[in-house]
Design an enzyme around this catalytic site. Structure first.
Site, short mmCIF file in Angstrom:
data_model
loop_
_atom_site.label_atom_id
_atom_site.label_comp_id
_atom_site.label_asym_id
_atom_site.label_seq_id
_atom_site.Cartn_x
_atom_site.Cartn_y
_atom_site.Cartn_z
N HIS A 154 101.30 12.52 37.74
CA HIS A 154 100.54 13.20 38.78
C HIS A 154 101.06 14.62 38.96
CE1 HIS A 154 97.81 13.43 42.09
NE2 HIS A 154 98.75 13.58 43.01
N ASP A 176 98.30 18.03 48.56
CA ASP A 176 97.78 17.29 47.42
C ASP A 176 96.26 17.27 47.47
OD1 ASP A 176 97.29 15.70 45.27
OD2 ASP A 176 98.54 14.02 45.90
N CYS A 213 93.94 15.63 38.32
CA CYS A 213 94.91 16.18 39.28
C CYS A 213 95.47 17.52 38.82
CB CYS A 213 96.03 15.18 39.51
SG CYS A 213 96.99 14.75 38.03
#
Length: 688
Positions: free
Chosen positions: A465, A481, A421
């Site tokens: 994250h 995202d 991520c």
């Protein structure tokens, strides 16, 4: 005759303490050090083990305790190592480490019962130090077990030859525990709890698992290999769906080569008062409590569109929340959820430049892509195009990303197409900024699994994250995202499902229960233990001033701090009164049960009747001599009775002789009574 030097005298064998008592003392020391093993340096643990072992071997004459000069040398060497390790830092953590070192050195001069008592009280204080660093119920039980071992050792020290001393010692400890438990519980509930007027950082520079204020491409993927708890959350209403559990922590808006960091770091603020019990009272349907594990950082984690409810957390700009002091111990705070706020206000010029910052050089292909998108699309279309690129092309979400040292964003977007991520969030922010769209990296957690019973959520470090927020005209800051486009299962159900194919979930943490999701018994036991710890943290460790006053406000009469003080004094007074009455009743009951004691009491009354009252501290033989002088007719019986009393209480006789001896004493009493009655008419008076 040669004189023995003082150094040689100090190194004499240490045999003045009972071995069993010393064994309990050493065992307690080892047990009380266990909760601190995760923070003490290895050299200090090794030094304590060597010093305690040295004292134990000296007990059996295998070695000698060091003399004065050798002890001084050992002390100077260990203190020098400590100073070099601390490197000028002075915190509660370093002070506690020095205290442990001092306890270790104390073993080299523990020779007599007096030294045992000194070390006993030092170890009791060491037990209290443990609670500065660990408040979990498991470590509390370990600490209480260490204190129990100390108390047993103290009993063995004072009665080393007592038959069945170990068993009776544990029995006495159990009885004392049951007797004092009600008073302890009452004092815990009602004793006034006031917040300290000052505080210092508890731990400084200690590495803790958790997000930091910088992000390099591989940082969060390393953090994802940890199953440690980050925080727990209890909701007053329904728990949000998994995909909506974005826990915002901090914003990284400045790119320095390959590292994202805060462009405007938190400024210096004076330390505030300790407040670890922010959530009090019943939760409303739109509120939630967060119990945060220690991070040594000021940032708190919250869902979007939250507001501060408790006063130990404050909202700052960009919908972020901060504590007044670093969270160096577990902190509970309360937030509320609001309807989606209108964030479409225009970005100011200074902020716009801040969120468009990029290095002057590097990643040319990413810049060309941004330029191409900007020529043909609006800002919102650029964002959608980037998400479609991640969704449609062969990009992979992995915990094993390849090394991308030079122009890493270009390598990720056009060559490797494999990352975590942090890689994709950094690359997306770079392209959006290059296309003229203000963007920023947001770091926090996403997800959370239900605890036992589904009453709360557990957010772990592998839920860490990173995502992107882009500023779009007319809409304000919008979450973007890329992970949701590349690996939607990560956002919908968690990291385990997202990397199931490559088998990299907690691959380096073989002892974690979360690694074995297919073993139902392991998962059940892990969740039950976590629930016990959670309730312990909330209602015992977190029972502070606000929680206490909230509980007292529910009692009739409206208890305040003054009433609590009066009530506490009353509880202590009543407890002491009850303890005194119980002791008096037990003493009288013991006298009734002890046949020998009753016979001796009858003899004392007989002496007083004869004009020879018992004097304080007088032995049986002295009393018999005084009675013989006053009443010669009863002299022989009195002396024989006194010798039998001494034989019973101070000689080790056979158990089956007790009944026969008691009968003889009663016959002697009857004989003395007859002798005294016959002598009274002849003498006409009695003498003292």
């Amino acid at each position: 005759m040669n004189r023995l030097r003082s150094g040689d005298a100090d190194s004499a064998p240490a045999t003045n303490l009972p071995s069993k008592a010393l064994l309990w003392l050493v065992g307690s020391f080892a047990l009380l050090l266990t909760p601190q093993w995760d923070r003490l340096p290895l050299w200090l643990i090794a030094a304590c083990a060597v010093l305690a072992s040295w004292r134990w071997l000296a007990q059996y004459g295998r070695v000698r305790l060091p003399g004065r000069w050798l002890k001084t040398g050992i002390m100077l060497i260990l203190i020098s190592v400590y100073v070099a390790t601390v490197q000028g830092r002075f915190t509660v953590d370093t002070a506690a480490s020095f205290f442990v070192l001092a306890v270790g050195l104390k073993w080299l001069e523990t020779r007599t019962a007096r030294d045992f008592y000194v070390l006993f009280f030092i170890l009791v204080y060491l037990a209290t130090v443990n609670f500065l660093f660990h408040q979990e119920i498991l470590w509390a039980l370990v600490t209480f077990a260490g204190i129990a071992m100390l108390l047993v050792g103290l009993q063995v020290l004072n009665a080393p030859e007592l038959p069945a001393g170990m068993k009776s010692g544990w029995r006495r400890l159990g009885g004392l525990f049951l007797k004092t438990l009600p008073v302890v519980v009452l004092l815990f509930v009602f004793f006034p709890r006031m917040s300290p007027l000052w505080s210092v950082p508890l731990v400084s520079g200690e590495a803790r698992a958790g997000i930091s204020d910088t992000m390099r491409p591989g940082d969060i993927s390393s953090l994802a290999q940890s199953s440690e708890r980050a925080f727990r959350v209890t909701f007053g209403g329904e728990i949000p769906p998994y995909r909506d559990r974005y826990w915002r922590g901090l914003i990284l808006d400045y790119l320095d080569e390959e590292t994202w960091r805060q462009g405007q770091a938190d400024g210096f603020r004076p330390l505030g008062r300790v407040a670890v019990d922010g959530g009090v009272g019943a939760l409303k349907p739109d509120e939630y409590d967060v119990l945060l594990e220690p991070t040594d950082q000021r940032w708190a984690f919250a869902l979007e569109n939250s507001r501060a409810v408790s006063d130990n957390v404050a909202e700052e700009s960009a919908d972020l929340f901060r504590f007044r002091r670093p969270a160096d111990s577990p902190v509970r705070y309360r937030l509320g959820l609001e309807e989606e706020a209108d964030s479409a206000e225009e970005a100011r010029g200074t902020d716009r430049r801040r969120y468009l910052q990029l290095p002057r050089e590097g990643n040319p292909r990413a810049r060309e892509l941004a330029e191409e998108l900007r020529r043909n699309m609006s800002d919102e279309q650029i964002v959608r195009s980037l998400m479609a690129r991640f969704r449609d092309q062969a990009y992979y979400y992995t915990l094993r990303p390849p090394a991308m040292p030079d122009n890493g964003i270009d390598t990720l977007l056009f060559d490797e197409k494999r990352g975590f991520c942090a890689h994709y969030a950094g690359a997306t922010t770079f392209v959006l900024r290059a296309a003229g769209i203000p963007a920023r990296v947001v770091v926090g957690y996403q997800g959370g699994e239900p605890g036992a019973g589904g009453d709360y959520l557990i957010v772990r470090q592998y839920d860490a994250h990173a995502w992107v927020e882009a500023y779009l005209d007319g809409r304000g800051w919008v979450r973007v995202d890329p992970t949701a486009a590349i690996a939607p299962e990560r956002i919908e159900s968690g990291l385990r499902d997202a990397v199931a194919d490559e088998g990299s979930f907690l691959e380096n943490d073989w002892a974690s229960p979360q690694r074995y999701a297919d073993l139902a018994l392991v998962q059940w036991a892990s969740l039950q233990l976590d629930r016990i710890n959670y309730q312990w943290q909330r209602w015992v460790v977190g029972y502070q001033g606000q929680s206490q006053m909230d509980l007292m406000s529910r009692l009739p009469g409206g208890f305040g701090m003054r009433e609590l003080g009066y009530l506490t004094a009353g509880i202590v007074g009543v407890g002491l009164l009850i303890a005194g009455l119980i002791s008096a009743l037990q003493m009288r009951h013991g006298e009734r049960r002890d046949a020998f004691r009753r016979v001796v009491a009858i003899w004392h009354r007989l002496c007083a009747t004869a004009g020879v009252p018992v004097r304080h501290g007088e032995t049986p033989l002295v009393l018999a001599s005084r009675l013989a002088k006053a009443e010669p007719a009863a002299a022989d019986s009195a002396r024989l009775f006194a010798r039998m009393v001494n034989s019973h209480y101070y000689s080790a006789g056979k158990e089956d002789e007790g009944g026969y001896q008691l009968k003889r004493m009663r016959r002697l009493l009857a004989t003395m009574k007859r002798q005294l009655r016959r002598s009274t008419p002849r003498t006409g008076k009695r003498r003292d």
